[in-house]
Design a protein around this motif. Structure first.
Motif, PDB file in Angstrom:
ATOM      1  N   GLN B 110      82.716 -26.983   5.875  1.00  0.00           N
ATOM      2  CA  GLN B 110      82.329 -25.774   5.166  1.00  0.00           C
ATOM      3  C   GLN B 110      81.434 -24.866   5.989  1.00  0.00           C
ATOM      4  O   GLN B 110      81.567 -23.664   5.961  1.00  0.00           O
ATOM      5  CB  GLN B 110      81.602 -26.153   3.878  1.00  0.00           C
ATOM      6  CG  GLN B 110      82.535 -26.770   2.879  1.00  0.00           C
ATOM      7  CD  GLN B 110      81.821 -27.059   1.580  1.00  0.00           C
ATOM      8  OE1 GLN B 110      80.690 -26.633   1.401  1.00  0.00           O
ATOM      9  NE2 GLN B 110      82.472 -27.764   0.696  1.00  0.00           N
ATOM     10  N   ALA B 111      80.482 -25.440   6.665  1.00  0.00           N
ATOM     11  CA  ALA B 111      79.563 -24.582   7.432  1.00  0.00           C
ATOM     12  C   ALA B 111      79.041 -25.376   8.601  1.00  0.00           C
ATOM     13  O   ALA B 111      78.032 -26.054   8.494  1.00  0.00           O
ATOM     14  CB  ALA B 111      78.400 -24.131   6.556  1.00  0.00           C
ATOM     15  N   ALA B 112      79.711 -25.286   9.729  1.00  0.00           N
ATOM     16  CA  ALA B 112      79.342 -26.152  10.847  1.00  0.00           C
ATOM     17  C   ALA B 112      77.996 -25.796  11.439  1.00  0.00           C
ATOM     18  O   ALA B 112      77.430 -26.565  12.194  1.00  0.00           O
ATOM     19  CB  ALA B 112      80.407 -26.087  11.925  1.00  0.00           C
ATOM     20  N   HIS B 113      77.470 -24.657  11.112  1.00  0.00           N
ATOM     21  CA  HIS B 113      76.159 -24.264  11.628  1.00  0.00           C
ATOM     22  C   HIS B 113      75.214 -23.983  10.477  1.00  0.00           C
ATOM     23  O   HIS B 113      74.474 -23.015  10.483  1.00  0.00           O
ATOM     24  CB  HIS B 113      76.265 -23.018  12.497  1.00  0.00           C
ATOM     25  CG  HIS B 113      76.935 -23.287  13.796  1.00  0.00           C
ATOM     26  ND1 HIS B 113      78.279 -23.107  13.972  1.00  0.00           N
ATOM     27  CD2 HIS B 113      76.465 -23.767  14.946  1.00  0.00           C
ATOM     28  CE1 HIS B 113      78.595 -23.440  15.208  1.00  0.00           C
ATOM     29  NE2 HIS B 113      77.525 -23.846  15.819  1.00  0.00           N
ATOM     30  N   PHE B 114      75.232 -24.880   9.505  1.00  0.00           N
ATOM     31  CA  PHE B 114      74.506 -24.647   8.255  1.00  0.00           C
ATOM     32  C   PHE B 114      73.035 -24.330   8.478  1.00  0.00           C
ATOM     33  O   PHE B 114      72.528 -23.309   8.019  1.00  0.00           O
ATOM     34  CB  PHE B 114      74.663 -25.896   7.387  1.00  0.00           C
ATOM     35  CG  PHE B 114      73.991 -25.826   6.062  1.00  0.00           C
ATOM     36  CD1 PHE B 114      72.991 -26.706   5.742  1.00  0.00           C
ATOM     37  CD2 PHE B 114      74.362 -24.879   5.132  1.00  0.00           C
ATOM     38  CE1 PHE B 114      72.369 -26.655   4.513  1.00  0.00           C
ATOM     39  CE2 PHE B 114      73.744 -24.820   3.905  1.00  0.00           C
ATOM     40  CZ  PHE B 114      72.743 -25.712   3.591  1.00  0.00           C
ATOM     41  N   TYR B 115      72.337 -25.217   9.188  1.00  0.00           N
ATOM     42  CA  TYR B 115      70.889 -25.055   9.301  1.00  0.00           C
ATOM     43  C   TYR B 115      70.535 -23.851  10.142  1.00  0.00           C
ATOM     44  O   TYR B 115      69.654 -23.069   9.812  1.00  0.00           O
ATOM     45  CB  TYR B 115      70.259 -26.312   9.904  1.00  0.00           C
ATOM     46  CG  TYR B 115      70.496 -27.543   9.082  1.00  0.00           C
ATOM     47  CD1 TYR B 115      71.355 -28.525   9.492  1.00  0.00           C
ATOM     48  CD2 TYR B 115      69.853 -27.704   7.862  1.00  0.00           C
ATOM     49  CE1 TYR B 115      71.575 -29.650   8.731  1.00  0.00           C
ATOM     50  CE2 TYR B 115      70.070 -28.817   7.094  1.00  0.00           C
ATOM     51  CZ  TYR B 115      70.930 -29.782   7.525  1.00  0.00           C
ATOM     52  OH  TYR B 115      71.150 -30.883   6.771  1.00  0.00           O
ATOM     53  N   ARG B 116      71.239 -23.699  11.260  1.00  0.00           N
ATOM     54  CA  ARG B 116      70.887 -22.616  12.152  1.00  0.00           C
ATOM     55  C   ARG B 116      71.157 -21.271  11.512  1.00  0.00           C
ATOM     56  O   ARG B 116      70.354 -20.350  11.570  1.00  0.00           O
ATOM     57  CB  ARG B 116      71.704 -22.751  13.435  1.00  0.00           C
ATOM     58  CG  ARG B 116      71.000 -22.251  14.620  1.00  0.00           C
ATOM     59  CD  ARG B 116      71.819 -22.554  15.823  1.00  0.00           C
ATOM     60  NE  ARG B 116      71.212 -23.613  16.592  1.00  0.00           N
ATOM     61  CZ  ARG B 116      70.329 -23.383  17.542  1.00  0.00           C
ATOM     62  NH1 ARG B 116      69.987 -22.164  17.821  1.00  0.00           N
ATOM     63  NH2 ARG B 116      69.813 -24.363  18.213  1.00  0.00           N
ATOM     64  N   GLN B 117      72.311 -21.194  10.850  1.00  0.00           N
ATOM     65  CA  GLN B 117      72.639 -19.935  10.203  1.00  0.00           C
ATOM     66  C   GLN B 117      71.647 -19.631   9.080  1.00  0.00           C
ATOM     67  O   GLN B 117      71.251 -18.499   8.864  1.00  0.00           O
ATOM     68  CB  GLN B 117      74.047 -20.038   9.636  1.00  0.00           C
ATOM     69  CG  GLN B 117      74.673 -18.695   9.376  1.00  0.00           C
ATOM     70  CD  GLN B 117      76.044 -18.846   8.790  1.00  0.00           C
ATOM     71  OE1 GLN B 117      76.571 -19.949   8.734  1.00  0.00           O
ATOM     72  NE2 GLN B 117      76.607 -17.763   8.358  1.00  0.00           N
ATOM     73  N   GLY B 118      71.259 -20.684   8.365  1.00  0.00           N
ATOM     74  CA  GLY B 118      70.278 -20.495   7.303  1.00  0.00           C
ATOM     75  C   GLY B 118      68.972 -19.953   7.828  1.00  0.00           C
ATOM     76  O   GLY B 118      68.357 -19.062   7.251  1.00  0.00           O
ATOM     77  N   ARG B 119      68.550 -20.504   8.971  1.00  0.00           N
ATOM     78  CA  ARG B 119      67.301 -20.007   9.547  1.00  0.00           C
ATOM     79  C   ARG B 119      67.426 -18.563   9.981  1.00  0.00           C
ATOM     80  O   ARG B 119      66.495 -17.777   9.834  1.00  0.00           O
ATOM     81  CB  ARG B 119      66.893 -20.884  10.734  1.00  0.00           C
ATOM     82  CG  ARG B 119      66.032 -22.041  10.292  1.00  0.00           C
ATOM     83  CD  ARG B 119      65.801 -23.009  11.378  1.00  0.00           C
ATOM     84  NE  ARG B 119      65.331 -22.363  12.575  1.00  0.00           N
ATOM     85  CZ  ARG B 119      65.711 -22.719  13.789  1.00  0.00           C
ATOM     86  NH1 ARG B 119      66.565 -23.683  13.945  1.00  0.00           N
ATOM     87  NH2 ARG B 119      65.245 -22.103  14.843  1.00  0.00           N
ATOM     88  N   HIS B 120      68.579 -18.188  10.514  1.00  0.00           N
ATOM     89  CA  HIS B 120      68.770 -16.783  10.883  1.00  0.00           C
ATOM     90  C   HIS B 120      68.730 -15.902   9.645  1.00  0.00           C
ATOM     91  O   HIS B 120      68.129 -14.828   9.647  1.00  0.00           O
ATOM     92  CB  HIS B 120      70.119 -16.601  11.576  1.00  0.00           C
ATOM     93  CG  HIS B 120      70.143 -17.164  12.959  1.00  0.00           C
ATOM     94  ND1 HIS B 120      69.163 -16.934  13.871  1.00  0.00           N
ATOM     95  CD2 HIS B 120      71.046 -17.945  13.575  1.00  0.00           C
ATOM     96  CE1 HIS B 120      69.449 -17.548  15.009  1.00  0.00           C
ATOM     97  NE2 HIS B 120      70.574 -18.166  14.860  1.00  0.00           N
ATOM     98  N   LEU B 121      69.380 -16.365   8.584  1.00  0.00           N
ATOM     99  CA  LEU B 121      69.416 -15.570   7.359  1.00  0.00           C
ATOM    100  C   LEU B 121      68.034 -15.326   6.799  1.00  0.00           C
ATOM    101  O   LEU B 121      67.757 -14.277   6.227  1.00  0.00           O
ATOM    102  CB  LEU B 121      70.237 -16.304   6.302  1.00  0.00           C
ATOM    103  CG  LEU B 121      71.705 -15.966   6.218  1.00  0.00           C
ATOM    104  CD1 LEU B 121      72.301 -16.719   5.067  1.00  0.00           C
ATOM    105  CD2 LEU B 121      71.895 -14.488   5.993  1.00  0.00           C
ATOM    106  N   LEU B 122      67.155 -16.328   6.964  1.00  0.00           N
ATOM    107  CA  LEU B 122      65.831 -16.189   6.382  1.00  0.00           C
ATOM    108  C   LEU B 122      65.011 -15.098   7.063  1.00  0.00           C
ATOM    109  O   LEU B 122      63.942 -14.752   6.586  1.00  0.00           O
ATOM    110  CB  LEU B 122      65.086 -17.522   6.447  1.00  0.00           C
ATOM    111  CG  LEU B 122      65.628 -18.555   5.470  1.00  0.00           C
ATOM    112  CD1 LEU B 122      65.015 -19.900   5.721  1.00  0.00           C
ATOM    113  CD2 LEU B 122      65.311 -18.124   4.054  1.00  0.00           C
TER     114      LEU B 122
END
Lengths: 177, 228
Positions: B110-122
């Motif tokens: 579903q989201a292979a870069h879940f954590y990193r992308q989340g941190r960018h989104l924040l």
């Protein structure tokens, strides 16, 4: 530190051997190793002891912490306590391995001691895993662990470092309100 | 925020498209409106641009732009766009799934870069920032235990039965978790070498560019000479 480095450093520990040759004192950079007389036990560094043993010039004297009874006592203490018990030597596991490989015949009950050591290792590893799991789950800033041997530290160092970094990064990203 | 310019993980995680909403009119970029899921701004769009050359994007149109672009236009002083909704994996429904049991979610798919992308989104401004941040943290903490268990069990490649079950478990890990897994396994592999007495063996150096077949031939040739 690699496991290779830890093994290298462990060979500096002193151990008692009984030589069967005669030789005056040898002066090394770290200190001098006393005059060798046949059938007189003396302390030498581990690397020297291995070399002498493999060229059939000495016999090992079993160190006090490697006797069957003391290992059994260690195991019993470890089973009782929830935290880690202090080990007689920071390199117990590596040294016991090395000694067994080189001088199995000099150690009484060698095989049984090997089994006990394995039990001890598994027990400590299980404690390590549960304490790391608790640390990650609680999100605490730090944890204090005492009485770990060098080998165990070496094992978990990279893993723990990276996982704590990830947790710290995610925690930083939480906005304060 | 970013690791470094060439970091592959950063590049991959910031090129995901995110929906944003324009706040002002932007002249001459009307052709962007039709570009949603396909690759944008290539030659066919230039042909269209001859017709729609000077049409403008009106305010309140929804566009899908990659994250790195949105970071620049959402955060600067004159804000061109705002973020009306988050990508699906960070939405409220998904967050409830994560809160219930995080270790069953198949993050690799579903989201292979879940954590990193989340941190960018924040880094952007939107309403539910705190909840998303807490979800990220708690998901990581919940999945940590299974990563640790998987990495501390050294599975030989010849042991097929265990291999399969391990593959099933670790197939759900996303990229950051897989890196952690590799680290743990490498440490245990080293310890195994110690136990099997391999640390003191002298191994031939790995010759760059030579395959293992060639090195075997080399070694075989040398042995033959010695037998004479």
């Amino acid at each position: 530190m690699d496991i290779d480095e830890v093994q290298y450093l462990s060979e500096n520990e002193l151990i008692s051997v009984v030589p069967n040759f005669k030789h005056p004192e040898i002066n090394l950079i770290r200190g001098s190793v006393g005059p060798f007389l046949p059938l007189v036990p003396l302390q030498v560094p581990m690397w020297m002891a291995i070399h002498l043993k493999e060229s059939h010039r000495c016999r090992f004297v079993c160190p006090e912490w490697l006797t069957f009874d003391s290992v059994q006592e260690l195991l019993r203490q470890e089973q009782q306590q929830e935290t880690f018990t202090p080990m007689p030597n920071p390199y117990v596991f590596i040294l016991s391995q090395t000694i067994m490989n080189v001088a199995l015949e000099d150690i009484p009950n060698g095989d049984q001691i090997r089994l006990l050591m394995k039990d001890l290792w598994d027990l400590r590893l299980a404690k390590l895993r549960s304490s790391i799991g608790n640390l990650a789950r609680s999100g605490a800033l730090y944890a204090k662990v005492t009485h770990l041997t060098q080998v165990e530290i070496c094992l978990i160092r990279n893993f723990l470092k990276t996982s704590l970094k990830h947790i710290a990064q995610l925690q930083d990203a939480v906005p304060d309100e | 925020m970013y690791e470094d310019y060439f970091s592959i993980d950063d590049i991959l995680s910031t090129q995901e498209r995110i929906r944003c909403q324009l706040l002002v009119d932007i002249p001459k970029l009307g052709f962007l409106e039709s570009s949603s899921a396909t690759a944008t701004l290539n030659d066919e769009k230039k042909d269209h641009a001859d017709e729609q050359n000077f049409s403008s994007l009106t305010a309140n149109t929804k566009l899908e732009l990659p994250y790195w672009m949105i970071y620049s236009i959402c955060n600067c002083k004159t804000r061109f766009a705002s973020l009306p909704e988050l990508p699906l994996i960070y939405s409220r429904i998904q967050r409830q799934i994560f809160a219930a049991d995080a270790s069953v979610v198949d993050l690799a798919k579903q989201a292979a870069h879940f954590y990193r992308q989340g941190r960018h989104l924040l880094e952007l401004n939107f309403d539910e920032k705190r909840q998303v941040a807490m979800t990220l943290l708690q998901t990581y903490q919940q999945r940590f235990r299974s990563i640790m268990d998987a990495s501390f069990h050294l599975i030989l490649s010849s042991d097929h039965h265990h291999h399969e079950s391990m593959k099933q478990q670790t197939g759900k890990f996303e990229r950051q978790e897989k890196i952690l897994l590799m680290l743990g396994q490498a440490a245990f592999r080293d310890y195994d070498r110690l136990v099997n007495n391999e640390t003191k063996q002298m191994l031939p150096p790995k010759i760059q560019g030579m395959t293992t077949d060639l090195t075997n031939v080399l070694n075989g040739g040398m042995n033959r000479k010695r037998k004479r």
